[in-house]
Design a protein around this motif. Sequence first.
Motif, PDB file in Angstrom:
ATOM      1  N   TYR A  89      83.577  36.306  49.069  1.00  0.00           N
ATOM      2  CA  TYR A  89      83.478  37.045  50.334  1.00  0.00           C
ATOM      3  C   TYR A  89      83.822  36.139  51.507  1.00  0.00           C
ATOM      4  CZ  TYR A  89      80.457  39.960  47.336  1.00  0.00           C
ATOM      5  OH  TYR A  89      79.933  40.703  46.315  1.00  0.00           O
ATOM      6  N   PHE A  90      83.346  34.897  51.434  1.00  0.00           N
ATOM      7  CA  PHE A  90      83.596  33.952  52.519  1.00  0.00           C
ATOM      8  C   PHE A  90      85.094  33.735  52.687  1.00  0.00           C
ATOM      9  CE2 PHE A  90      83.828  29.779  54.551  1.00  0.00           C
ATOM     10  CZ  PHE A  90      82.817  29.856  55.488  1.00  0.00           C
ATOM     11  N   GLN A  91      85.760  33.549  51.555  1.00  0.00           N
ATOM     12  CA  GLN A  91      87.210  33.344  51.562  1.00  0.00           C
ATOM     13  C   GLN A  91      87.907  34.566  52.167  1.00  0.00           C
ATOM     14  OE1 GLN A  91      88.475  32.171  47.612  1.00  0.00           O
ATOM     15  NE2 GLN A  91      90.596  32.685  48.157  1.00  0.00           N
ATOM     16  N   ASN A  92      87.522  35.773  51.727  1.00  0.00           N
ATOM     17  CA  ASN A  92      88.129  37.000  52.262  1.00  0.00           C
ATOM     18  C   ASN A  92      87.897  37.128  53.762  1.00  0.00           C
ATOM     19  OD1 ASN A  92      89.073  37.773  49.768  1.00  0.00           O
ATOM     20  ND2 ASN A  92      87.293  39.036  49.294  1.00  0.00           N
ATOM     21  N   SER A  93      86.670  36.833  54.192  1.00  0.00           N
ATOM     22  CA  SER A  93      86.350  36.939  55.611  1.00  0.00           C
ATOM     23  C   SER A  93      87.208  35.977  56.430  1.00  0.00           C
ATOM     24  CB  SER A  93      84.875  36.642  55.857  1.00  0.00           C
ATOM     25  OG  SER A  93      84.105  37.805  55.694  1.00  0.00           O
ATOM     26  N   ILE A  94      87.382  34.764  55.906  1.00  0.00           N
ATOM     27  CA  ILE A  94      88.203  33.772  56.616  1.00  0.00           C
ATOM     28  C   ILE A  94      89.643  34.281  56.730  1.00  0.00           C
ATOM     29  CG2 ILE A  94      89.257  31.481  56.389  1.00  0.00           C
ATOM     30  CD1 ILE A  94      86.528  31.072  57.346  1.00  0.00           C
TER      31      ILE A  94
ATOM     32  N   PHE B   5      81.913  45.270  60.249  1.00  0.00           N
ATOM     33  CA  PHE B   5      81.265  45.786  59.046  1.00  0.00           C
ATOM     34  C   PHE B   5      81.769  47.175  58.666  1.00  0.00           C
ATOM     35  CE2 PHE B   5      77.677  48.647  57.837  1.00  0.00           C
ATOM     36  CZ  PHE B   5      77.590  48.269  56.514  1.00  0.00           C
ATOM     37  N   LEU B   6      81.889  48.052  59.681  1.00  0.00           N
ATOM     38  CA  LEU B   6      82.139  49.465  59.423  1.00  0.00           C
ATOM     39  C   LEU B   6      83.484  49.708  58.721  1.00  0.00           C
ATOM     40  CD1 LEU B   6      80.282  51.739  60.026  1.00  0.00           C
ATOM     41  CD2 LEU B   6      81.479  52.147  62.166  1.00  0.00           C
ATOM     42  N   PHE B   7      84.540  49.086  59.225  1.00  0.00           N
ATOM     43  CA  PHE B   7      85.860  49.259  58.610  1.00  0.00           C
ATOM     44  C   PHE B   7      85.845  48.697  57.198  1.00  0.00           C
ATOM     45  CE2 PHE B   7      87.913  49.104  63.060  1.00  0.00           C
ATOM     46  CZ  PHE B   7      87.721  50.466  63.194  1.00  0.00           C
TER      47      PHE B   7
ATOM     48  N   SER C 242      86.580  47.398  45.928  1.00  0.00           N
ATOM     49  CA  SER C 242      86.317  46.505  44.793  1.00  0.00           C
ATOM     50  C   SER C 242      85.732  45.187  45.278  1.00  0.00           C
ATOM     51  CB  SER C 242      87.573  46.275  43.966  1.00  0.00           C
ATOM     52  OG  SER C 242      88.685  46.099  44.771  1.00  0.00           O
ATOM     53  N   GLN C 243      84.851  44.657  44.447  1.00  0.00           N
ATOM     54  CA  GLN C 243      84.029  43.535  44.868  1.00  0.00           C
ATOM     55  C   GLN C 243      84.838  42.298  45.230  1.00  0.00           C
ATOM     56  OE1 GLN C 243      80.950  42.533  42.077  1.00  0.00           O
ATOM     57  NE2 GLN C 243      79.860  41.324  43.616  1.00  0.00           N
ATOM     58  N   ASP C 244      86.004  42.110  44.595  1.00  0.00           N
ATOM     59  CA  ASP C 244      86.765  40.895  44.892  1.00  0.00           C
ATOM     60  C   ASP C 244      87.498  40.986  46.232  1.00  0.00           C
ATOM     61  OD1 ASP C 244      88.528  42.784  44.026  1.00  0.00           O
ATOM     62  OD2 ASP C 244      89.686  41.451  42.725  1.00  0.00           O
ATOM     63  N   GLN C 245      87.401  42.154  46.900  1.00  0.00           N
ATOM     64  CA  GLN C 245      87.998  42.287  48.232  1.00  0.00           C
ATOM     65  C   GLN C 245      86.942  42.244  49.333  1.00  0.00           C
ATOM     66  OE1 GLN C 245      91.451  42.789  48.846  1.00  0.00           O
ATOM     67  NE2 GLN C 245      91.624  42.295  46.691  1.00  0.00           N
ATOM     68  N   PHE C 246      85.667  42.259  48.964  1.00  0.00           N
ATOM     69  CA  PHE C 246      84.597  42.348  49.966  1.00  0.00           C
ATOM     70  C   PHE C 246      84.633  41.195  50.954  1.00  0.00           C
ATOM     71  CE2 PHE C 246      81.268  45.038  47.470  1.00  0.00           C
ATOM     72  CZ  PHE C 246      82.133  46.121  47.544  1.00  0.00           C
ATOM     73  N   THR C 247      84.189  41.503  52.191  1.00  0.00           N
ATOM     74  CA  THR C 247      83.976  40.456  53.173  1.00  0.00           C
ATOM     75  C   THR C 247      82.464  40.211  53.287  1.00  0.00           C
ATOM     76  OG1 THR C 247      83.962  42.141  54.881  1.00  0.00           O
ATOM     77  CG2 THR C 247      86.042  40.991  54.509  1.00  0.00           C
ATOM     78  N   ILE C 248      82.093  39.196  54.052  1.00  0.00           N
ATOM     79  CA  ILE C 248      80.672  38.818  54.134  1.00  0.00           C
ATOM     80  C   ILE C 248      79.761  39.951  54.617  1.00  0.00           C
ATOM     81  CG2 ILE C 248      79.083  37.335  55.431  1.00  0.00           C
ATOM     82  CD1 ILE C 248      80.499  35.045  54.440  1.00  0.00           C
ATOM     83  N   PRO C 249      80.155  40.696  55.679  1.00  0.00           N
ATOM     84  CA  PRO C 249      79.256  41.790  56.093  1.00  0.00           C
ATOM     85  C   PRO C 249      79.003  42.809  54.979  1.00  0.00           C
ATOM     86  CG  PRO C 249      80.823  41.326  57.831  1.00  0.00           C
ATOM     87  CD  PRO C 249      81.239  40.501  56.651  1.00  0.00           C
ATOM     88  N   VAL C 250      80.013  43.119  54.186  1.00  0.00           N
ATOM     89  CA  VAL C 250      79.811  44.051  53.078  1.00  0.00           C
ATOM     90  C   VAL C 250      78.868  43.431  52.047  1.00  0.00           C
ATOM     91  CG1 VAL C 250      80.932  45.423  51.282  1.00  0.00           C
ATOM     92  CG2 VAL C 250      82.119  44.998  53.427  1.00  0.00           C
ATOM     93  N   GLY C 251      79.078  42.144  51.764  1.00  0.00           N
ATOM     94  CA  GLY C 251      78.196  41.439  50.834  1.00  0.00           C
ATOM     95  C   GLY C 251      76.750  41.489  51.296  1.00  0.00           C
TER      96      GLY C 251
END
Lengths: 310, 296
Positions: B89-94, B230-232, B239-248
């Motif tokens: 998630y951290f990687q995706n968020s970055i 978060f909302l978008f 799918s979980q491998d696309q999640f960002t930190i707020p979703v996590g």
Amino acid sequence: MTSSILTRSPLSEAPTRRRAPATRWYPYLLIAPAALLVLVFLVYPVGSVFYYSLQHYNITQPWADGFAGLDNFIAMGQDPLFWRSLVFTGQWVLVEVALQFVLGLGLALLINQTFVGRAVVRSLVFSPWAVSGILTTTIWILIYNPSTGVGRYLAEVGLVPFGTSLLSGAGTTFWAVILAELWKGAPFFAILILADLQSVRTELYEAAEVDGAGRIRKFASITWPHIRSAVVIATLLRAVWEFNNVDLLYTLTGGGPAGSTTTLPLYVAQTAIHDRDFGYGSALTVVAFIILTVFSVVYLRVNRFGRDDA
Amino acid sequence: MTGLVSATTARSGVASATTTLQKRRSRTSATDRALLVVPLVLYLAFTLVPFYWMLLFAFRPAGSTALVPWPITFDNFATVWNGSGFGIYFQNSIIVAVASLVVSTVIALLGGYALARFPFRGKALFVLAMLCTQFIPGAMMLIPLFQIFNGLGLTDNLWSLIISDTVFHLPLSLVLMAGFIRNVPMELEEAAWVDGCSRVDAFRLVILPLLRPGIVAVGSFAFISAWNNFLFAIMFLSSQDQFTIPVGLSYLLGEFGTDFGALAAGGVIAIVPVVVIFAYVQRFLVQGLSAGAVKG
């Protein structure tokens, strides 16, 4: 020949601004990417919401899709949750903005004074501004949870029974949510006012002191008139923002218990994310949009936006 | 004679005013201090205790109720980073935040330059439209944007987030950037033109270096707003491998019998980049944001 030399001479150009080789369409080219993105991903979607609001359109029931006329709006009129969300939206915005006004103004007045360590204190008290809605929820869930939060410490001294949840008890939920958002929102109110506060000329206060004016008199006669318009703007901005604020309520209470903390935009989000009922969600959105437009018009009137230097 | 008398009275009046002023100052200084220090300390506590509470839960061993995180433990971080997928998630968020920062800053530079340096027909309307977009609630865009990204095949793809975060933040970036560019003296640019620079060269060699603080400020606001969205994310990603930190974080919150230690550790991970950036941009907050900000 002579004329061309004349127009090229630096002397004749000195009074006017020198023009770089640019054509009329240069500025349009420069704003094109921004305009295009905003048109495709903001303006068009807003328009399409109006279209979908007149459609039956539910991802989970594709067989029932089709033109709906005003069905969605009629359903809305009979939907108790919709009416309840309207009432709560009003309460939420009013109470939240009023409290942010009191705390934010007080905070701005404090921070505006000179004292040792002011820069550090300023960045500390402003820091919740940068925290997201979901992170605010995370922090306040840790505080409110009945097993390890403040409720437990209150229970240990006998103020409340063990296992009391501040987020689901009748009467406490509203204030628990208000307090969490206040923590995040008041600093921003202070930020909006502080810039204006810093531009008050200190000679005015000195002159007032010579005339024997006290603290309250100085505030009423000098400070308040100076920041009044900033306060009007900040209040309206916060009202619009608290109206639109979904993240915190969505995650902190989920709109509950029993829909009691559901704002209209939160209801839209739940209809879109959980129910996947895009027709009804769009109709709700249209109503939210109309309310907000009325708000914005008032805001623009007060602020006289759109001037060239805006 | 009368003139002399009045002059003396006036002078003595000034003198007495000065002495009373000094007296009042010394008399009220204790009250002044109390009126400043007491509310300030109370407000600091209101701001900082919640942060401390999160740190406490994150670094405290499971089951402990101590008010100091001692003995300190990093177990909670290991749990969320590896077990709950916060590493991904951290990687995706970055990725989302940096991409949104770059795109919105570049576009804001172009548009901001046009607003700051050219008079053109429709400029006031353009600025008005940009400011109006700031009133559009994110919740309102969920359905139509989902439709668009669905059509483009971009749902459950980080690009849907990058685009929507960028578009939402762009108007603010643009208005702020126009302000920063306007503050660079026109004469510097004109001097470069006289020396034979093209408009583009003058922008690159003269304006851009002077604009660095403005670019960092605008970029930081864009980063924070994308990082926090978060909302978008919850609408577009599945799918979980696309999640960002707020979703996590929202999934940790939603779990039955939430692991508060893990939740707090997730919160600390979410807050670290924001704190680092905030330490820098808070200087620009008061001037910059009050000029053009609508969102908070």
